[in-house]
Scaffold this active site. Structure first.
Site, mmCIF file in Angstrom:
data_model
loop_
_atom_site.group_PDB
_atom_site.id
_atom_site.type_symbol
_atom_site.label_atom_id
_atom_site.label_comp_id
_atom_site.label_asym_id
_atom_site.label_seq_id
_atom_site.Cartn_x
_atom_site.Cartn_y
_atom_site.Cartn_z
ATOM 1 N N ASN A 11 50.716 32.414 97.886
ATOM 2 C CA ASN A 11 50.587 33.622 96.929
ATOM 3 C C ASN A 11 50.080 34.780 97.476
ATOM 4 O OD1 ASN A 11 49.796 34.981 94.698
ATOM 5 N ND2 ASN A 11 48.206 33.718 93.888
ATOM 6 N N TRP A 12 50.724 35.657 97.677
ATOM 7 C CA TRP A 12 50.299 36.818 98.603
ATOM 8 C C TRP A 12 49.312 37.762 97.495
ATOM 9 C CZ3 TRP A 12 55.030 38.712 101.914
ATOM 10 C CH2 TRP A 12 55.463 37.821 102.716
ATOM 11 N N LYS A 13 49.564 37.696 96.332
ATOM 12 C CA LYS A 13 48.875 38.514 95.413
ATOM 13 C C LYS A 13 49.159 40.008 95.556
ATOM 14 C CE LYS A 13 45.230 34.733 95.095
ATOM 15 N NZ LYS A 13 43.979 34.684 94.745
ATOM 16 N N HIS A 97 48.708 32.341 86.566
ATOM 17 C CA HIS A 97 47.443 32.264 87.442
ATOM 18 C C HIS A 97 46.226 32.565 86.716
ATOM 19 C CE1 HIS A 97 45.128 33.355 90.861
ATOM 20 N NE2 HIS A 97 46.037 32.512 91.604
ATOM 21 N N GLU A 99 43.954 34.489 87.478
ATOM 22 C CA GLU A 99 43.779 35.999 87.884
ATOM 23 C C GLU A 99 44.406 36.887 86.471
ATOM 24 O OE1 GLU A 99 44.525 36.622 91.829
ATOM 25 O OE2 GLU A 99 42.918 35.419 92.399
ATOM 26 N N GLU A 169 43.931 24.901 89.990
ATOM 27 C CA GLU A 169 43.196 25.683 90.713
ATOM 28 C C GLU A 169 41.790 25.920 90.054
ATOM 29 O OE1 GLU A 169 45.886 28.283 93.257
ATOM 30 O OE2 GLU A 169 45.751 29.252 91.353
ATOM 31 N N GLY A 175 39.170 32.204 96.321
ATOM 32 C CA GLY A 175 39.007 33.211 96.843
ATOM 33 C C GLY A 175 37.547 33.002 97.273
ATOM 34 N N SER A 215 40.860 28.054 97.851
ATOM 35 C CA SER A 215 40.197 28.310 99.162
ATOM 36 C C SER A 215 40.765 27.050 100.216
ATOM 37 C CB SER A 215 38.744 28.338 99.117
ATOM 38 O OG SER A 215 38.386 29.267 98.842
ATOM 39 N N GLY A 236 46.356 31.076 98.914
ATOM 40 C CA GLY A 236 45.998 32.662 98.585
ATOM 41 C C GLY A 236 45.595 33.254 100.123
HETATM 42 P P1 PGA Z 1 42.674 31.317 97.795
HETATM 43 O O1 PGA Z 1 43.601 31.550 96.317
HETATM 44 O O2 PGA Z 1 43.548 30.369 98.518
HETATM 45 O O3 PGA Z 1 42.421 32.494 98.263
HETATM 46 O O4 PGA Z 1 41.458 30.699 97.203
HETATM 47 C C1 PGA Z 1 44.365 30.566 95.730
HETATM 48 C C2 PGA Z 1 45.143 31.159 94.653
HETATM 49 O O5 PGA Z 1 44.622 32.052 93.956
HETATM 50 O O6 PGA Z 1 46.357 30.876 94.166
#
Ligand code: PGA
Length: 256
Positions: A11-13, A97, A99, A169, A175, A215, A236
């Site tokens: 997931n490149w966001k 997600h 976010e 998640e 993150g 993470s 991420g």
């Molecule tokens: P992260 O993000 O690996 O940077 O914790 C995972 C995600 O939000 O899908």
């Protein structure tokens, strides 16, 4: 040896221009582009989908988007439909997600409409669920996860469910560098699989992949992926560099 094939999804966001995305996937496919032990998906921003799709041609790496509209077309300024994603060769789409839930007000009913629309368009939803730190500390993890499952999968039948990938998640692990322990993650993954078994059927539940996200990195992936009900990762930060992403795919290969 797992009965379900691992899926490692990046997931490149809101990172990578089209050119940067192409450079990244070239490095990824040079290393793991032809292997078939582990399913690999990259999810760039919309603006990089077309260029990345071209760069992925001839490789086994698949393409996903990070969101989509539940609507097929029309006056929805700023939105992107399932059909548009399919025309850019996307096969997967991340939905719900944390976010998007926290920053853009997405809730279970709207996420469910997207899941239904994605299934109808033959895109594979990667439906994200997970509790916040306050919810975990309050002992409400399983209740929150159950509510998100019930809401996100409302109206889906067993056949539709087997098209879906789930991603657990924990919000406090995204993150932050703080990962759920393998035991913490397995507890929730096992709960999710049990819920899927009673809501759909045991065979359907055995087929549905449940990814862990939060993470995940090459150093903690082997232990997480070794858990019975963890079928891959939604990655991420570690998906933004070829080396760490490739190492995560390799961690899956080793356990396949
Ligand atoms: P992260 O993000 O690996 O940077 O914790 C995972 C995600 O939000 O899908």
């Amino acid at each position: 040896m797992k009965s379900r094939k691992f899926l490692i999804a990046g997931n490149w966001k809101m990172n990578k221009t089209a050119a940067e995305g192409v450079a990244l996937v070239r490095d990824i496919i040079a290393e793991v582009g032809q292997q078939s032990d582990v399913d690999v998906v990259v999810c760039p921003p919309f603006t990089a989908l077309e260029s990345v799709a071209r760069a992925l041609e001839g490789s086994a790496v698949k393409l996903g988007a990070q969101n989509m509209s539940a609507q097929p077309s029309g006056a929805f300024t700023g939105e992107i439909s399932a059909e548009m994603l399919r025309h850019h060769f996307a096969t997967h789409v991340i939905l719900g997600h944390s976010e998007r839930r926290a920053l853009f007000g997405e809730a279970d009913a709207g996420i469910n409409a997207k899941v239904v629309a994605a299934n109808r368009s033959l895109l594979k939803p990667i439906l994200c669920i997970g509790e916040t730190l306050a919810e975990r500390d309050g002992g409400r993890t399983l209740e929150v996860v159950r509510t998100q499952l019930e809401g996100g999968l409302a109206g889906i039948d067993a056949e539709g469910a087997t098209n879906i990938v789930l991603a657990y998640e924990p919000v406090w692990a995204i993150g932050t560098g703080r990962t759920a322990s393998p035991e913490q993650a397995q507890e929730v993954h096992g709960f999710i699989r049990g819920w899927l078994g009673s809501r759909f059927s045991k065979p359907a539940a055995q087929r549905i992949r449940i990814l862990y996200g939060g993470s995940m990195k090459p150093s903690n992936a082997p232990e997480l992926l070794a858990q019975e009900d963890i079928d891959g990762g939604l990655i991420g930060g570690a998906a933004l560099e070829a080396k760490s992403f490739v190492d995560l795919v390799r961690a899956g290969q080793k356990l396949s």
